[in-house]
Motif scaffolding. Structure first.
Motif, PDB file in Angstrom:
ATOM      1  N   LYS A 175       8.056   9.963   1.163  1.00 36.33           N
ATOM      2  CA  LYS A 175       8.350   8.888   2.125  1.00 36.33           C
ATOM      3  C   LYS A 175       7.051   8.400   2.762  1.00 36.33           C
ATOM      4  N   GLY A 176       7.010   7.112   3.110  1.00 34.59           N
ATOM      5  CA  GLY A 176       5.910   6.555   3.901  1.00 34.59           C
ATOM      6  C   GLY A 176       6.460   6.076   5.221  1.00 34.59           C
ATOM      7  N   ARG A 177       5.706   6.239   6.300  1.00 31.79           N
ATOM      8  CA  ARG A 177       6.219   5.825   7.613  1.00 31.79           C
ATOM      9  C   ARG A 177       5.082   5.316   8.485  1.00 31.79           C
ATOM     10  N   TYR A 178       5.431   4.485   9.477  1.00 33.30           N
ATOM     11  CA  TYR A 178       4.467   3.979  10.450  1.00 33.30           C
ATOM     12  C   TYR A 178       4.437   4.898  11.668  1.00 33.30           C
ATOM     13  N   LYS A 179       3.265   5.100  12.226  1.00 26.78           N
ATOM     14  CA  LYS A 179       3.133   5.827  13.495  1.00 26.78           C
ATOM     15  C   LYS A 179       3.792   4.980  14.591  1.00 26.78           C
ATOM     16  N   HIS A 180       4.473   5.621  15.565  1.00 23.90           N
ATOM     17  CA  HIS A 180       5.126   4.808  16.599  1.00 23.90           C
ATOM     18  C   HIS A 180       4.103   4.282  17.613  1.00 23.90           C
ATOM     19  N   PHE A 181       4.463   3.196  18.303  1.00 25.44           N
ATOM     20  CA  PHE A 181       3.509   2.417  19.087  1.00 25.44           C
ATOM     21  C   PHE A 181       2.824   3.240  20.186  1.00 25.44           C
ATOM     22  N   PHE A 182       3.617   4.032  20.917  1.00 27.08           N
ATOM     23  CA  PHE A 182       3.047   4.823  22.014  1.00 27.08           C
ATOM     24  C   PHE A 182       2.004   5.796  21.472  1.00 27.08           C
ATOM     25  N   SER A 183       2.291   6.392  20.328  1.00 26.47           N
ATOM     26  CA  SER A 183       1.368   7.341  19.707  1.00 26.47           C
ATOM     27  C   SER A 183       0.059   6.664  19.317  1.00 26.47           C
ATOM     28  N   GLU A 226      -2.992  10.651   5.895  1.00 26.93           N
ATOM     29  CA  GLU A 226      -2.356  11.846   6.477  1.00 26.93           C
ATOM     30  C   GLU A 226      -1.057  12.125   5.725  1.00 26.93           C
ATOM     31  N   ILE A 227      -0.883  13.381   5.284  1.00 32.39           N
ATOM     32  CA  ILE A 227       0.314  13.744   4.514  1.00 32.39           C
ATOM     33  C   ILE A 227       0.921  15.028   5.082  1.00 32.39           C
ATOM     34  N   GLN A 228       2.249  15.034   5.241  1.00 32.88           N
ATOM     35  CA  GLN A 228       2.994  16.228   5.669  1.00 32.88           C
ATOM     36  C   GLN A 228       3.845  16.713   4.504  1.00 32.88           C
ATOM     37  N   ILE A 229       3.909  18.035   4.322  1.00 32.73           N
ATOM     38  CA  ILE A 229       4.685  18.619   3.222  1.00 32.73           C
ATOM     39  C   ILE A 229       5.640  19.649   3.819  1.00 32.73           C
ATOM     40  N   ARG A 230       6.929  19.535   3.490  1.00 30.38           N
ATOM     41  CA  ARG A 230       7.918  20.460   4.059  1.00 30.38           C
ATOM     42  C   ARG A 230       9.160  20.515   3.172  1.00 30.38           C
ATOM     43  N   THR A 231      10.035  21.500   3.436  1.00 26.72           N
ATOM     44  CA  THR A 231      11.320  21.580   2.737  1.00 26.72           C
ATOM     45  C   THR A 231      12.328  20.690   3.454  1.00 26.72           C
ATOM     46  N   LEU A 232      13.489  20.467   2.810  1.00 20.27           N
ATOM     47  CA  LEU A 232      14.536  19.644   3.417  1.00 20.27           C
ATOM     48  C   LEU A 232      15.017  20.262   4.726  1.00 20.27           C
ATOM     49  N   GLU A 233      15.169  21.598   4.725  1.00 22.05           N
ATOM     50  CA  GLU A 233      15.603  22.284   5.950  1.00 22.05           C
ATOM     51  C   GLU A 233      14.577  22.103   7.060  1.00 22.05           C
ATOM     52  N   TYR A 238       0.843  -1.210   0.000  1.00 23.87           N
ATOM     53  CA  TYR A 238       0.000   0.000   0.000  1.00 23.87           C
ATOM     54  C   TYR A 238       0.876   1.258   0.000  1.00 23.87           C
ATOM     55  N   ILE A 239       1.933   1.266   0.847  1.00 21.50           N
ATOM     56  CA  ILE A 239       2.846   2.423   0.911  1.00 21.50           C
ATOM     57  C   ILE A 239       3.480   2.661  -0.457  1.00 21.50           C
ATOM     58  N   ASP A 240       3.951   1.576  -1.098  1.00 21.94           N
ATOM     59  CA  ASP A 240       4.590   1.719  -2.418  1.00 21.94           C
ATOM     60  C   ASP A 240       3.615   2.271  -3.451  1.00 21.94           C
ATOM     61  N   THR A 241       2.357   1.799  -3.392  1.00 22.11           N
ATOM     62  CA  THR A 241       1.348   2.234  -4.373  1.00 22.11           C
ATOM     63  C   THR A 241       1.036   3.720  -4.215  1.00 22.11           C
ATOM     64  N   VAL A 242       0.716   4.135  -2.974  1.00 20.65           N
ATOM     65  CA  VAL A 242       0.335   5.538  -2.729  1.00 20.65           C
ATOM     66  C   VAL A 242       1.527   6.464  -2.982  1.00 20.65           C
ATOM     67  N   ARG A 243       2.707   6.039  -2.543  1.00 23.43           N
ATOM     68  CA  ARG A 243       3.906   6.841  -2.761  1.00 23.43           C
ATOM     69  C   ARG A 243       4.143   7.041  -4.266  1.00 23.43           C
ATOM     70  N   GLY A 244       3.951   5.977  -5.038  1.00 23.41           N
ATOM     71  CA  GLY A 244       4.121   6.065  -6.480  1.00 23.41           C
ATOM     72  C   GLY A 244       3.118   7.007  -7.124  1.00 23.41           C
ATOM     73  N   ALA A 294       1.538   7.165   7.473  1.00 22.32           N
ATOM     74  CA  ALA A 294       1.460   8.553   7.005  1.00 22.32           C
ATOM     75  C   ALA A 294       2.543   8.770   5.953  1.00 22.32           C
ATOM     76  N   PHE A 295       2.347   9.808   5.148  1.00 21.36           N
ATOM     77  CA  PHE A 295       3.287  10.095   4.063  1.00 21.36           C
ATOM     78  C   PHE A 295       3.879  11.494   4.240  1.00 21.36           C
ATOM     79  N   ARG A 296       5.091  11.653   3.724  1.00 28.31           N
ATOM     80  CA  ARG A 296       5.787  12.940   3.831  1.00 28.31           C
ATOM     81  C   ARG A 296       6.342  13.312   2.458  1.00 28.31           C
ATOM     82  N   ILE A 297       6.084  14.551   2.045  1.00 27.47           N
ATOM     83  CA  ILE A 297       6.617  15.077   0.789  1.00 27.47           C
ATOM     84  C   ILE A 297       7.669  16.121   1.131  1.00 27.47           C
TER      85      ILE A 297
END
Length: 715
Positions: free
Chosen positions: A235-243, A320-327, A213-219, A263-266
């Motif tokens: 990037k795709g990532r898993y939410k951490h367990f405590f969260s 859920e998607i986050q968008i940010r610069t490299l900095e 699923y991560i590969d498909t949505v990321r693509g 969640a995904f990050r651009i």
């Protein structure tokens, strides 16, 4: 175990011009003073400072920080002194190491008090040099990684709880999210091992399907961005367990209902392209309006910047998607550590320091809190702010805890503005002082020179600063009133004993009297007389000569004492250490001998007696509480209210009255209420001798025909 050469290589890769000599010397010194010491894991103790230094090198900190990391335990755990550290490595390293050192040798009444003092010292040092907390976080991170070597489960849970209460929130407030996440997940694992294993198992289940699923949505996202000519990394990532667990608890969700486990990050190259990417996403998938947050236009206090959006994804699911610069991504991962780079030198620049003004505020807020429980609670409040952002009339942004009021805002501006606050306008309209502020509100405070804080404000203010300033003002006012009352009472008592008060307060005898009572100044002594904690007669006795006391039983002094003793016996209660204080009983809980009781000093009305379990007793000002005990010689009876629930019948009240009288209790008042279901609630106020007498009466009542329930009730 990491080696010193690995650390030096990391530092050199980050900055070829770095001063590596100080790191090398710190390693040699740390190895020498820790020689022979072993950790619970069985490894040489030196492995710990090496791991801490390795974490700091990963954070790209300067050589001074890494040297301090290698030395952070030497003052506490070896014969090394701060002076030696300063001589060998300079004042900067010595200051940081001293700030990190725990107060294990502090003389305190409890472990809670020691912890409070240790954290207070750390916060003070942190306000001077933020590297103190960065090293402390690295230290705690490695300790959590090796927590499994502790044998006692209770010890593991205690350390984990402290980590969740203090260190993970600090990492969050500093924007170092990778440390925050690891601290939270490791603490979660030791605090709730079964729940941790369950969530870990649920996340691992269908992992292959999730990866697809991560590969498909990321693509799909990548293809849309390339079509628009927008360069980016997805990037795709898993939410951490405590969260995940916190979300399940706070929103009462099952694991399957937590939609943002993935969640995904651009990551793109400029701020404007972040907004461009957002537009492309919203054109591709339908956004959920209330889930959009612009932390680029309005950064978090820890400098975190990103666009957050939630959309209905390709399969009808929420994404859920986050968008940010490299900095921005570097800051999001490393927080303040990202601004301690070699290019900017060893000190954080002024703009970054302003962003972290909350550290100084946190230190100032805790400065006047002496109670360890209150101190630790206020630190937690400061570290867990769910924030709202409001504006001054001049357009300046202020960050406040969620639920904050205009009074909190006024105290944030200045203590005097808070003290003199009489009203507030929000967005141009008058609002109550307890109005809860919302993000985007424009707040204007109305003040008056003759106005003062109110005790009622404590029931609705949310910030530590507002609470501490209001309490401070109330305490000063109460002390001033108590000094005035205490002086008046002492002058009167001294006149009765034919002593010159004004002359004696300036004498050496008075200095001795002050010391005998354990106070530092005359003002403190007189204030305690006003509070009712010390009686004027106790002060007078210190000046009475023994010969005068033994002259005759008919002297004024003995008449007063006899009168007091009679009063004390009538009252049925004695105040520990005090013979002649007015005592009255709280009507709210009607204490009787045998009840656990406490006293509350009421100005002008002596000591009020409450049951320990009384709601009013639980909300008492601890400074006005006093130890009291029942007088065993008292023959008094005491009112107590009882409730009898029964079925209605002819002669019920007569039978109840008869049983009560047979057992020696007097009926002071009776009131009955008949309900629709033909049951009766009867309320009796009885005069009893003590709790044993009351139990005897209640047992007798239970034997009356058709009685369902009998209990003692508060008024």
């Amino acid at each position: 175990m990491i080696r010193i050469n690995d650390i030096i290589d990391k530092v050199f890769d980050n900055n070829p011009e770095a001063d590596l000599d100080i790191i090398d010397r710190a390693y040699i010194y740390s190895a020498r003073v820790h020689d022979g010491q072993v950790r619970l894991s069985g490894e040489p103790y030196l492995s710990h400072p090496l791991e801490v230094a390795g974490i700091l090198a990963d954070m790209r900190l300067d050589p001074v920080s890494i040297a301090a990391g290698l030395l952070h335990d030497v003052i506490e755990d070896t014969h090394a002194t701060r002076e030696q550290i300063e001589d060998m490595f300079g004042p900067e390293v010595a200051h940081i190491v001293s700030g990190v050192t725990k107060l294990s040798k502090v003389h305190a009444n409890s472990a809670q008090a020691r912890q409070a003092e240790s954290i207070r010292k750390m916060l003070l040092a942190m306000a001077d040099d933020i590297r103190v907390i960065l090293i402390k976080l690295a230290d705690r991170l490695h300790n959590m990684r090796t927590l499994g070597f502790h044998k006692k489960e209770e010890k593991k849970k205690k350390i984990s709880q402290e980590t969740l209460d203090i260190y993970a929130p600090l990492a969050s407030r500093l924007g170092i999210y990778w440390i925050k996440k690891e601290l939270e997940d490791t603490s979660f694992m030791y605090m709730y091992p079964d729940e941790y294993s369950r969530i870990k198992g649920l996340v691992s289940k269908d992992k292959e399907e999730r990866e697809n699923y991560i590969d498909t949505v990321r693509g799909m996202i990548k293809a849309e961005m390339e079509k628009a000519g927008l360069p980016c990394e997805v990037k795709g990532r898993y939410k951490h367990f405590f969260s995940i667990r916190q979300k399940m608890l706070s929103q009462n969700l099952s694991f399957e209902e937590v939609y943002d486990i993935i969640a995904f990050r651009i990551i793109t190259d400029t701020k404007s392209r972040c907004y461009e990417a957002l537009g492309i996403l919203h054109a591709l998938w339908k956004p959920i309006d209330i889930k959009f947050k612009d932390y680029i236009g309005r950064p978090k206090p820890n400098m975190y910047q990103s666009l957050h959006t939630t959309v209905i994804g390709p399969y009808g699911e929420r994404v859920e998607i986050q968008i940010r610069t490299l900095e921005m991504d570097n800051v999001a991962e490393s927080g303040i550590a990202a601004h301690w780079g070699y290019k900017e030198g060893k000190r954080i620049d002024e703009n970054v320091s302003k962003k972290f003004a909350w550290i100084q505020n946190l230190v100032e807020n805790q400065a006047n809190i002496n109670d360890p429980d209150e101190f630790l609670e206020s630190v937690r409040i400061d570290l867990f702010p769910d924030e709202v952002y409001v504006f001054t009339p001049h357009g300046e942004i202020k960050s406040l805890n969620k639920g904050s009021t205009p009074v909190d805002f006024a105290y944030m501006i200045h203590t005097e503005v808070g003290n003199q606050c009489v009203g507030a306008k929000v967005n141009g309209r008058m609002v109550p002082l307890k109005y809860e502020l919302n993000t985007g509100d424009i707040v204007e405070i109305i003040t008056a020179n003759n106005h003062h804080p109110s005790k009622d404000w404590l029931s609705f203010v949310k910030t530590v600063k507002a609470k501490s300033r209001i309490k401070q003002w109330i305490k000063i006012q109460e002390k001033e009133r108590s000094i005035s009352l205490g002086r008046e009472l002492c002058e009167k008592a001294f006149r009765k004993a034919k002593l010159n008060y004004n002359a004696l307060v300036k004498s050496e005898e008075m200095d001795q009297v002050i010391a005998d009572f354990g106070f530092k100044s005359l003002e403190d002594l007189i204030a305690n007389v006003g509070y009712g904690k010390i009686t004027p007669l106790q002060v007078v006795r210190k000046f009475e000569r023994k010969s005068e006391l033994e002259e005759t039983k008919d002297s004024i002094f003995n008449k007063l004492v006899n009168k007091v003793i009679k009063k004390k016996n009538r009252a049925g209660v004695t105040v520990k250490g005090i013979d002649d204080v007015l005592v009255r009983f709280g009507k709210c809980c009607q204490p009787v001998p045998g009840d656990a009781i406490t006293g509350y000093i009421t100005q002008g009305q002596g000591v009020t007696v409450h049951r320990v379990s009384c709601v009013n007793a639980l909300t008492m000002n601890p400074e006005r509480q006093i130890d009291i005990e029942w007088n065993q010689q008292s023959e008094e009876t005491y009112p107590v209210k009882i409730q009898i629930h029964s079925y209605d019948r002819v002669g019920l009240l007569a039978d109840l009255a008869s049983n009560i009288s047979k057992n020696g209790a007097n009926i002071l008042n009776v009131h009955s209420e008949i309900r629709e279901d033909k049951t009766v609630d009867s309320f009796f106020t009885l005069a009893v001798k003590d709790t044993d007498h009351l139990k005897k009466v209640l047992t007798a009542i239970k034997k009356v025909k058709l009685i369902a329930k009998v209990k003692r009730v508060d008024v």
